[in-house]
Write a protein that holds these residues in place. Structure first.
Motif, mmCIF file in Angstrom:
data_model
loop_
_atom_site.group_PDB
_atom_site.id
_atom_site.type_symbol
_atom_site.label_atom_id
_atom_site.label_comp_id
_atom_site.label_asym_id
_atom_site.label_seq_id
_atom_site.Cartn_x
_atom_site.Cartn_y
_atom_site.Cartn_z
ATOM 1 N N CYS A 67 0.362 6.075 5.410
ATOM 2 C CA CYS A 67 -1.146 5.427 4.912
ATOM 3 C C CYS A 67 -2.438 4.541 5.772
ATOM 4 N N ASP A 100 -9.544 7.841 3.904
ATOM 5 C CA ASP A 100 -8.416 7.815 3.114
ATOM 6 C C ASP A 100 -7.956 6.111 4.365
ATOM 7 N N ARG A 127 -3.054 8.971 -1.856
ATOM 8 C CA ARG A 127 -4.144 8.786 -1.096
ATOM 9 C C ARG A 127 -4.375 7.049 -1.151
ATOM 10 N N SER A 128 -4.400 6.397 -0.407
ATOM 11 C CA SER A 128 -3.501 5.223 0.070
ATOM 12 C C SER A 128 -4.343 4.073 -0.769
ATOM 13 N N THR A 129 -3.338 3.689 -1.713
ATOM 14 C CA THR A 129 -3.448 2.877 -2.810
ATOM 15 C C THR A 129 -2.898 1.394 -2.683
ATOM 16 N N VAL A 164 0.727 -1.170 0.175
ATOM 17 C CA VAL A 164 0.205 -0.066 0.331
ATOM 18 C C VAL A 164 1.160 1.367 0.127
ATOM 19 N N THR A 211 -0.891 -0.499 -4.518
ATOM 20 C CA THR A 211 -0.032 -0.778 -6.264
ATOM 21 C C THR A 211 0.661 -2.380 -6.345
ATOM 22 N N LYS A 214 1.316 5.411 -1.068
ATOM 23 C CA LYS A 214 0.311 6.746 -1.327
ATOM 24 C C LYS A 214 0.105 7.325 -3.125
ATOM 25 N N VAL A 215 -0.620 7.011 -3.757
ATOM 26 C CA VAL A 215 -0.743 7.777 -5.285
ATOM 27 C C VAL A 215 -1.753 8.840 -5.284
ATOM 28 N N LYS A 228 -13.874 -1.708 -3.257
ATOM 29 C CA LYS A 228 -13.071 -0.233 -3.332
ATOM 30 C C LYS A 228 -14.414 0.548 -2.479
ATOM 31 N N VAL A 235 -7.497 1.078 3.241
ATOM 32 C CA VAL A 235 -7.460 0.126 2.134
ATOM 33 C C VAL A 235 -7.912 -1.220 2.267
#
Length: 285
Positions: free
Chosen positions: A71, A42, A16-18, A10, A20, A12-13, A34, A44
């Protein structure tokens, strides 16, 4: 750890926490919904599942999770982790390795482990944090399939949780073990060892909270425990003062039904500790 059954990263993108990176293979399955919470939150959400609805004898599930700086991620399950009956000397095993970055937050909040009769289960979870990391870990077990007549009827259960600061400094180490001796081992039955030693409890909880961002949760938990703890029994609020980094609670519930917990009369705090300056301090017996 050998080749992992699952890997999650996880980062930052665009602020926002994403997730990857996400990889998993049998017997582990990971779901990343989702839409779980409000869109402005924010965070996941990661759901860990197993094929067939449980862990089969001999299964070994290993997972690596990395939570990047700033994150937030929550790891949970859709139902209790069922550990099926053992075959011969085979164990069912789960291993988790997690790294939490600066000002990052990881909440591990699964449903409880439920071991079937004769099950053998070993769980190891390690968390590597830095001074500004935030971590909540819930580790709990039920007595088994109570409605099927199984109560603490498993053969072996072991759970170990370790938290390390800056990779190698131990902050918190907790190990729980319950093992039933058969008649061929010291002439005792399983019920004499596990079932008799744990009445009248049907659940055991271990809750560990570390980090400044967990303070509201610590205070809420301590207020709840002050309410249910009988007066004069030596309870001391581990969240009193402004230097705490978190707290650890060990709880037991003598009722099989979780709904009974809402009555605040069946939950029994066994011990609570406080984390001050990254050192575990016992607060009560």
């Amino acid at each position: 750890m050998a080749e992992a059954s699952g890997v999650v990263t996880v980062e930052k993108v665009r602020g926002r926490s994403t997730v990857t990176r996400c990889f998993f293979r049998y017997p582990l399955k990971l779901i990343l919904p989702k839409k779980v919470g409000a869109s402005q939150v924010d965070a996941v959400w990661i759901y860990a599942l197993s094929y067939g609805g449980g862990i089969v004898s001999g299964d070994k599930i290993s997972c690596k999770i990395s939570i990047g700086d700033q994150c937030t991620a929550s790891v949970t399950t859709q139902a209790s982790t069922k550990v099926y009956k053992s075959v011969g000397s085979k164990f069912s095993e789960q291993i988790l390795e997690a790294r939490i970055g600066e000002e990052a937050f990881l909440a591990l909040i699964p449903d409880p482990v439920t071991c079937f009769s004769t099950a053998k289960y070993d769980q190891k979870q390690s968390f590597r944090i830095v001074s500004s990391s935030n971590l909540v870990v819930v580790d709990w077990i039920t007595s088994g399939r109570y409605q099927s007549g199984e109560r603490w009827d498993f053969t072996s259960y072991k759970s170990t949780n370790c938290v390390y600061l800056d990779n190698d400094r131990p902050v918190f180490i907790d190990s729980s073990k319950a093992e039933a001796h058969t008649k061929s081992n010291k002439g005792r039955s399983k019920e004499n060892d596990v079932c008799t030693a744990t009445p009248p409890y049907y659940f055991f909880w271990s809750i560990c909270k570390i980090g400044n961002s967990t303070r509201p949760y610590c205070s809420r938990s301590c207020s709840f425990m002050q309410y249910i703890w009988p007066p004069g029994n030596g309870f001391s609020d581990p969240c009193r003062g402004n230097k705490h980094r978190g707290c650890v609670c060990i709880l037991a519930n003598p009722s099989f039904f979780l709904g009974d917990v809402s009555g605040c009369s069946t939950l029994l705090p066994i011990w609570i500790v406080n984390i001050r300056n990254n050192v575990i301090c016992c607060m009560c017996d």
